[in-house]
Design a protein around this motif. Sequence first.
Motif, mmCIF file in Angstrom:
data_model
loop_
_atom_site.group_PDB
_atom_site.id
_atom_site.type_symbol
_atom_site.label_atom_id
_atom_site.label_comp_id
_atom_site.label_asym_id
_atom_site.label_seq_id
_atom_site.Cartn_x
_atom_site.Cartn_y
_atom_site.Cartn_z
ATOM 1 N N GLU A 91 49.242 24.381 71.945
ATOM 2 C CA GLU A 91 49.351 23.821 73.285
ATOM 3 C C GLU A 91 48.097 23.011 73.594
ATOM 4 O O GLU A 91 47.012 23.314 73.102
ATOM 5 N N LYS A 121 46.920 23.582 81.606
ATOM 6 C CA LYS A 121 47.836 23.288 80.509
ATOM 7 C C LYS A 121 48.397 21.882 80.654
ATOM 8 O O LYS A 121 48.740 21.449 81.752
ATOM 9 N N TRP A 168 45.229 21.839 76.276
ATOM 10 C CA TRP A 168 44.566 22.366 77.469
ATOM 11 C C TRP A 168 43.476 21.404 77.899
ATOM 12 O O TRP A 168 42.695 20.921 77.082
ATOM 13 N N LYS A 225 55.889 18.459 70.765
ATOM 14 C CA LYS A 225 55.273 19.080 69.585
ATOM 15 C C LYS A 225 54.765 18.029 68.617
ATOM 16 O O LYS A 225 53.707 18.187 68.004
#
Length: 151
Positions: A57, A82, A59, A87
């Motif tokens: 992920e 976030k 951040w 992906k």
Amino acid sequence: MKSKSNPSTIVNRRARYDYSLGDELVVGVALKGDEVRAARDHRMQLKGAYVTVRRGELWLVNASFSVRAAEGETTVRSEPVKLLATKKQIESLKAEKVTGKTIVPVRVLTAGRFIKLVIAVGTGKREYDKRHSIRKRESDREARKLMKVGR
């Protein structure tokens, strides 16, 4: 910081000074209600912020929000936020990060319904590169001034 060109963007002016930036990518930001209000009111700062990849992920780290509490007092919040990306985009950024590059937030777009963050992959500039950038900017400014006077 406010941008002069578009009032609905928050610009990280240090990013272009400290880094040689490549292609830009627009990603979404998962904010809480008071952080959304702070971003829309331009009470958000990207100076010193960077993007990292954790557990697949993205951040945003070190971005600060001046959040107003219910009592009217303002507190500065700088928790990691976030970022929303595909992906495929995350994997390409992860590959760039492995080569020693940094993912830098360039500006926040608050004009539409959603708040978006523009990020770019960059390499850090050395001190002499920064001096060269300053010299070039000043010579361009002088040239514009001379063109203006010559009209």
